[in-house]
Design an enzyme around this catalytic site. Sequence first.
Site, PDB file in Angstrom:
ATOM      1  CE  LYS A  78      -3.943   1.876   2.648  1.00 60.99           C
ATOM      2  NZ  LYS A  78      -4.779   1.610   3.852  1.00 60.99           N
ATOM      3  CB  SER A 153      -7.885   3.444   3.460  1.00 60.05           C
ATOM      4  OG  SER A 153      -7.036   2.827   4.417  1.00 60.05           O
ATOM      5  CB  SER A 177      -8.208   0.525   6.252  1.00 65.93           C
ATOM      6  OG  SER A 177      -8.902   1.723   6.508  1.00 65.93           O
TER       7      SER A 177
END
Length: 453
Positions: A78, A153, A177
């Site tokens: 990420k 997220s 997330s």
Amino acid sequence: MSLADLTAVELLAMYRDGSVSPVEVISDVLDRVSALEPQLCALYALDPDGARAAAHESEQRWRDGTAGALDGVPVTVKENIATRGTPVPQGTAATELVPAAEDAPAAARLREAGAVIFSKTTMPEYGMLSSGVSTFHRLTRNPWDLTKTAGGSSAGAAAAGAAGYGPIHVGTDIGGSIRLPSGWCGLVGLKPTHGRIAVGNPYAGRAIGPLTRTAGDAALALSVMSGYDPRDYTSIPPASDVFDVQLKGLRVALLLDAGVGLPVDPEVSAAVSATATALEQAGAVVEPIAPIITRDMLDGLDHFWRIRSATDIAALPEERRAKVLPQIRQWVSTATDLTAADIFHGYSQMSAMATAVTRVFTTYDVILSPVAPITAFPAELAYPTDDPGKPFEHIAFTVPYNMSHHPATTVNAGFSRDGLPIGAQLAVPHHQDLTALALAAHLDNHQRAWPTS
């Protein structure tokens, strides 16, 4: 089956016996990316040349007998997990693009193990949305249905995992997330015991964990990334439990009503109830429980994070502040209405959540619940409520374990009538990360082909 769809466990076995090379695998993965990325928009800072070079180096290590624990396995990270030389925009155009000076602990562990980190993955604005909406990245979409969100997220990580961009993807989680996008994309997503994987820049609720198609791959990724790192004062030693679970007599709390937030869709409730039945049939003792958290707890959390985000955004120069997503600016615009007492009370509610969760584990071994009350919502929405004033109505099942630091993982519990994945969440006592993944492996109900074309 394409090499891009093989698990990390399968790839390592094939590298070991020489039947497949990391060079062949990264080629297949990059072909998959070329075919699907224009629609999915899951990646940031894709580095095909660097990936091919790393795969050739891995191929040589396998020949030399010096391969690491993840040598040659394609991995994404990420974008808010720093990798040396790549800027960390945090999903927003308001961030200055300064190359990271060094790898964050998780990325460093992956490289040391020989993983081929071929790309970063997208995230929404400041990671404060459960969608892929961002002023910096293109809109990330769900491979199961391009009109739907992949979640957030860890939006790009989940989309990449479901689409077969290699077997292991690494995300972050402060309120769901990792688990929310994993549930909406049919993946196993683990938020480990806090500190199990060093984050490097710890703060309330934040954890790093894997998103994978199988529990076995998640356990492998956890074993590589976990451990103490001096850059993170919250980090702890690797997991001491084993990838195993005894189902007979297992005490399972079934939580179908979060007590707050969006109502649970009947299809979601039915899928999680079917998971509970499967556990009962295997010898577990399943008992319904009342909601764990309250409206006051969720609103208190909102107040604390609202003022924290407002403070961060207010510190930006005006020209950068104007680039922040309008929905985020609207959310923080009411922060000035909060008193010091409101903020302190909000902060105290995070501890209240932790206390409430810990109390349940004095009686039960596992808490089984939906990951989210709904299936994936339209991709263009920042929030499932489409209301910046009510941003957290969908996280009541996930956020308590961020506050209590308990490990929680997802497993696919079935599909909706529209073909969208439905995730079940399994939360367990502290330090039982591998136990949770073993339970997910037992329950895996992924009976449909992955959306890889």
